[in-house]
Write an enzyme that holds these catalytic residues in place. Structure first.
Site, PDB file in Angstrom:
ATOM      1  N   TYR A  78     113.368 -60.554 -22.966  1.00 32.90           N
ATOM      2  CA  TYR A  78     112.221 -59.757 -22.539  1.00 32.90           C
ATOM      3  C   TYR A  78     111.172 -60.636 -21.868  1.00 32.90           C
ATOM      4  CZ  TYR A  78     113.728 -55.675 -25.257  1.00 32.90           C
ATOM      5  OH  TYR A  78     114.414 -54.586 -25.742  1.00 32.90           O
ATOM      6  N   LYS A 128     102.592 -65.486 -56.727  1.00 29.96           N
ATOM      7  CA  LYS A 128     101.996 -64.321 -56.074  1.00 29.96           C
ATOM      8  C   LYS A 128     102.841 -63.935 -54.857  1.00 29.96           C
ATOM      9  CE  LYS A 128      98.774 -67.386 -53.649  1.00 29.96           C
ATOM     10  NZ  LYS A 128      97.371 -67.704 -53.378  1.00 29.96           N
TER      11      LYS A 128
END
Length: 364
Positions: A261, A35
């Site tokens: 950041y 899947k």
């Protein structure tokens, strides 16, 4: 030149891991679970890697049809069943099996049975019990009635009884140990005829001596991840995906300088740092913390600073040979995906499935 990030799929590892799963459960047939586009490895590559599986299992109806188009002739199972009465016609056309987990699906089959039987269509179906996970399936006390109702449908050829474990990787779970789910399954199926399908990857790896299976449903272990209990290497599993890149920049920074950041990392003395062409837009977890393992030129080092969209930074202070162009393994061979996932507070499944479409994929 293209950006240096690359996902390499090791089809030989898929084959190895499937063989190990089958060896763990002698006498049982094996569904290769693919899947989510083969857990991010690609449907066609996973199909080839699982060529020795007795069947393939997934949740997407259109992908099931695609497997037939790719030439898969052995059984295919829809683990969540069919989502609409129209899916039954697709199942009939392409000889697809399905789980049945609710009264609505039973009613759709009952409504379709006359037409299907007239055309000679016969389905092998899997009746699912909710033994405590409380997602899909019939409660143990309602299972026998659902089994009788499904058995009475003229287009049903066989019924396999199945359930799914919530905590197979934690045998001592204080609220729902696997032993309790097994007890409920045995009680709910008492006196009923049919094959049994119980084991997911954790069931295969940790409980193969105590579970009686006619079909097993290994998933994450086939891709070289582990559901718990030990490392993939300890189980003998091989990583099937390696996410790699290169150093694209090097900075020498002084004690106290800040990186990335939010300036979350402050240099611990004079440091040498490398910038890697990989970020959260490639599927690397943005929330991966300081210390998440990274391999540079075969040597283990650590992530520092915040992961940005296209780049992340690593500590090269103890790697004087590292330079622009040095090879980096974010996860895979040499840097287990489960270790990266654990550091990032997630699981290997998520990292595999989150691989971004912009990352080139090759076999190797």
């Amino acid at each position: 030149m293209p950006r240096p990030i690359l996902a390499t799929i090791h089809v030989d590892s898929l084959k190895h891991n499937l063989a190990l799963a089958k060896a763990q459960s002698p006498g049982a047939r094996a569904w290769g679970v693919l899947k989510a586009n083969g857990y991010g490895h690609g449907l066609e590559r996973a199909m080839r890697g699982f060529a020795d599986a007795d069947g393939l299992a997934l949740v997407e109806v259109d992908y099931a049809v695609r497997l037939r188009e790719l030439g898969w002739t052995k059984p295919i199972l829809l683990l969540e069943g069919f989502f609409d009465p129209q899916d039954i016609a697709t199942m009939a056309e392409h000889n697809i099996q399905a789980a049945v987990h609710c009264n609505e699906q039973l009613a759709w089959l009952e409504a379709a049975q006359q037409d299907l039987s007239a055309r000679g269509v016969r389905f092998d179906l899997h009746l699912k019990m909710n033994s405590g996970m409380n997602r899909l399936g019939f409660m143990p006390q309602a299972f026998a009635a659902a089994h009788a109702r499904l058995s009475a449908i003229s287009c049903v050829a066989s019924i396999t009884m199945m359930t799914h474990f919530a905590n197979a990787d934690d045998t001592a779970h204080p609220l729902l140990p696997i032993a309790e789910q097994i007890r409920r399954f045995e009680a709910g199926t008492a006196g009923l005829e049919g094959a049994r399908s119980l084991s997911n990857s954790a069931g295969v790896l940790l409980h193969q001596k105590t579970l009686r299976n006619d079909w097993i449903r290994p998933g994450i272990m086939l891709y070289g991840g582990t559901p718990g209990g030990a490392t993939a290497e300890q189980f003998g599993l091989q990583p099937a995906m390696t996410l790699s890149s290169e150093i694209i920049g090097v900075q020498d920074i002084a004690d106290g300088e800040l990186v990335g950041y939010g300036s979350r990392f402050q240099a611990e003395g004079n440091m040498r740092i490398g910038v890697v062409a990989c970020g959260y837009a490639d599927g690397y977890p943005r929330h991966a913390p300081l210390g998440t393992p990274v391999l540079v030129d075969g040597v283990r080092t650590r992530l520092i600073g915040r992961v940005s969209m296209d780049m992340l930074t690593v500590d090269l202070t103890h790697l004087p040979q590292a330079r622009v162009g040095s090879k980096v393994v974010l996860w895979g061979r040499g840097n287990p995906i489960d270790e990266v996932a654990t550091a990032a507070g997630t699981i290997g499944y998520e990292l595999m499935c989150a691989l971004a479409p912009r990352v080139p994929v090759v076999e190797g």
